[in-house]
Write an enzyme that holds these catalytic residues in place. Structure first.
Site, PDB file in Angstrom:
ATOM      1  N   ARG A   1      55.859  40.403  29.605  1.00  0.00           N
ATOM      2  CA  ARG A   1      55.415  38.995  29.443  1.00  0.00           C
ATOM      3  C   ARG A   1      56.203  37.973  30.256  1.00  0.00           C
ATOM      4  NH1 ARG A   1      50.710  40.843  27.635  1.00  0.00           N
ATOM      5  NH2 ARG A   1      50.589  41.211  25.380  1.00  0.00           N
TER       6      ARG A   1
ATOM      7  N   ASP B   1      45.951  46.035  35.128  1.00  0.00           N
ATOM      8  CA  ASP B   1      45.883  46.281  33.676  1.00  0.00           C
ATOM      9  C   ASP B   1      45.715  44.993  32.889  1.00  0.00           C
ATOM     10  OD1 ASP B   1      45.971  47.999  31.334  1.00  0.00           O
ATOM     11  OD2 ASP B   1      47.721  46.800  30.858  1.00  0.00           O
TER      12      ASP B   1
ATOM     13  N   ASP C   1      51.805  51.191  25.717  1.00  0.00           N
ATOM     14  CA  ASP C   1      51.014  49.959  25.878  1.00  0.00           C
ATOM     15  C   ASP C   1      51.598  48.868  24.976  1.00  0.00           C
ATOM     16  OD1 ASP C   1      49.210  48.120  26.771  1.00  0.00           O
ATOM     17  OD2 ASP C   1      47.446  49.040  25.846  1.00  0.00           O
TER      18      ASP C   1
ATOM     19  N   HIS D   1      43.061  50.235  34.282  1.00  0.00           N
ATOM     20  CA  HIS D   1      42.552  49.833  32.968  1.00  0.00           C
ATOM     21  C   HIS D   1      41.030  49.853  33.134  1.00  0.00           C
ATOM     22  CE1 HIS D   1      42.354  46.802  29.485  1.00  0.00           C
ATOM     23  NE2 HIS D   1      41.130  46.738  30.013  1.00  0.00           N
TER      24      HIS D   1
HETATM   25 ZN   LIG Z   1      45.175  47.927  29.542  1.00  0.00          ZN
END
Ligand SMILES: [Zn+2]
Length: 321
Positions: free
Chosen positions: A62, A150, A302, A177
């Site tokens: 993040r 992703d 994840d 993704h």
């Molecule tokens: Zn993802």
């Protein structure tokens, strides 16, 4: 500085066996039956397991952009606490790592604060939008572990094909993704029994496996090394299994929650919401089978943190992660 980890069950050559581990100046000096060395600090490891450092190829730290959710410092401290020595953060950041200048912002935070080795992905598309313009693969390749958008699927097959050509040319994998947005229809949990019984909007399995299917053909055509993120459906496992049987350079990961939980475990709260969603018991069984036969060779977390407020708005309103 001498450290003797004594009497633990040590993972070596594919099995656990009781052994001591002597560490000298931060490096493993001996494994086996090690006599107590004068001056060594002894750590009693009886009843404990010792493993090589774990690697998580799929995390969200993040930073930059969303530091109220997580930072490089907090995320990598948590990783170290859990036994991880390498993590690979995904590119849904602000700025997204879509140019060397933007990736440099992330790399600076990593250099300053990372508690473990942190190898970031570069985005596939400018702005990590899953569409539009591709990044400069040549410029980013030396700085990134691989390329991924992703958080979003790459929507157009033609764009993904060109991305694979460019990734193959610089010797890096595409890490995808898979999520076809035209098949989402506002869904936010698995389109299954729970969803129908409780009046929610569902995410079909097809929204995942359609892109897996498309991308495997593109990988065959372009020769690109291709890895599928967080596989959650039985169909995706079957597609990857067939791709491997064809000898293609295709791999995939799943995450612990898909192996442990199903949509039958859902409750009306945000902690049960993530993308892809918890699927059916049949999907879970297929994932377990995929691990057993080597189709799925990576378990990734994840790890995708949000603030408590963002996770407290029920199944419909909470953030996915
Ligand atoms: Zn993802």
């Amino acid at each position: 500085m001498l450290l003797l980890f004594s009497g633990g069950r040590v993972w070596r050559d594919g099995a656990f066996a009781e052994a001591d581990v002597l560490v000298e100046e931060g490096r493993i000096a001996a494994v086996g039956s090690v006599p107590v060395t004068p001056g060594a600090r002894v750590v009693d490891c009886r009843g404990l397991c010792m493993l090589p450092g774990l690697v998580d190829v799929h995390v969200h730290l993040r930073e930059p952009g969303f530091t109220a959710k997580e930072t490089v410092a907090t995320g990598t401290a948590a990783a170290a606490h859990g036994g991880y020595t390498v993590v690979c953060p995904m590119p849904n950041l602000s700025p997204a790592p879509d140019t060397p200048e933007h990736l440099a912002v992330e790399l600076e935070a990593i250099r300053r604060d990372a508690a473990v080795r942190t190898l970031p992905y570069a985005a596939i598309t400018r702005g990590q939008k899953g569409r539009g313009e591709l990044v400069d693969f040549e410029a980013l390749a030396p700085l990134a572990v691989a390329f991924s958008d992703d958080g979003r699927g790459v929507q157009e097959g033609a764009l993904m094909e060109e991305a694979m050509r460019r990734a193959a040319a610089v010797g890096k994998p595409i890490v995808a993704h898979c999520e076809a947005e035209e098949l989402l229809c506002g869904g936010y949990i698995h389109d299954g029994e729970y969803c129908r019984a409780h009046g929610h909007k569902g995410i079909s399995s097809e929204s995942e496996w359609r892109q897996v299917e498309r991308d495997i053909e593109l990988a065959a055509k372009t020769g690109c090394r291709y890895h599928v993120c967080h596989v959650s459906t039985a169909e995706s496992v079957a597609l990857v299994r067939r791709a491997k049987a064809r000898g293609l350079a295709v791999s995939c990961e799943t995450a612990p929650h898909y192996l442990l939980l199903t949509d039958g475990d859902l409750r009306e709260e945000g902690r049960f919401k993530m993308n892809p969603p918890l699927r059916s018991a049949a999907d879970r069984a297929a994932l377990r089978e995929g691990i057993a036969d080597g189709t799925i060779e990576v378990l990734a977390t994840d790890h995708a943190p949000h603030t408590a407020a963002e996770k407290s708005r029920g199944l419909a309103g909470s953030a996915m992660g």
